[in-house]
Design a protein around this motif. Structure first.
Motif, PDB file in Angstrom:
ATOM      1  N   TYR A  20       0.827  -1.203   0.000  1.00  0.00           N
ATOM      2  CA  TYR A  20       0.000   0.000   0.000  1.00  0.00           C
ATOM      3  C   TYR A  20       0.861   1.253   0.000  1.00  0.00           C
ATOM      4  N   THR A  21       0.296   2.355  -0.461  1.00  0.00           N
ATOM      5  CA  THR A  21       0.930   3.661  -0.298  1.00  0.00           C
ATOM      6  C   THR A  21       0.812   4.063   1.162  1.00  0.00           C
ATOM      7  N   ALA A  22       1.476   5.136   1.536  1.00  0.00           N
ATOM      8  CA  ALA A  22       1.376   5.655   2.902  1.00  0.00           C
ATOM      9  C   ALA A  22      -0.048   6.091   3.232  1.00  0.00           C
ATOM     10  N   ASP A  23      -0.860   6.372   2.183  1.00  0.00           N
ATOM     11  CA  ASP A  23      -2.257   6.779   2.370  1.00  0.00           C
ATOM     12  C   ASP A  23      -3.217   5.599   2.294  1.00  0.00           C
ATOM     13  N   ASP A  24      -2.678   4.364   2.414  1.00  0.00           N
ATOM     14  CA  ASP A  24      -3.483   3.133   2.404  1.00  0.00           C
ATOM     15  C   ASP A  24      -4.189   2.853   1.085  1.00  0.00           C
ATOM     16  N   TYR A  49       5.788   3.428   2.326  1.00  0.00           N
ATOM     17  CA  TYR A  49       4.840   2.421   1.883  1.00  0.00           C
ATOM     18  C   TYR A  49       4.525   1.508   3.053  1.00  0.00           C
TER      19      TYR A  49
END
Length: 71
Positions: A20-24, A49
């Motif tokens: 996932y990205t840091a923003d889920d 990530y």
């Protein structure tokens, strides 16, 4: 970047991986790439990530933070 699970002799496992990205936001996931083992191979830009690892068909899971840097 490559994220992979490995089998251990005598211990059955059926892991799954998610990235996932840091923003889920889900980037990709994998189950059963080689037998029951999982593999994610992806080119990432520098950033943060999240890796999610779980067992297929059960609710057990663990997450880890991942930092990617340009080299």
């Amino acid at each position: 970047m490559t994220i992979r699970t490995y089998a251990v002799d005598g211990i059955g496992s059926d892991p799954m991986l998610w990235l996932y990205t840091a923003d889920d936001v889900l980037i990709t996931y994998n189950d059963d790439w080689y037998g029951l083992q999982s593999n994610i191979q992806v080119n990432l830009q520098a950033g943060s990530y999240r890796i999610r690892a779980g067992v297929c068909c059960r609710s057990e899971e663990h997450t880890s933070e991942l930092q990617s840097r340009e080299t």
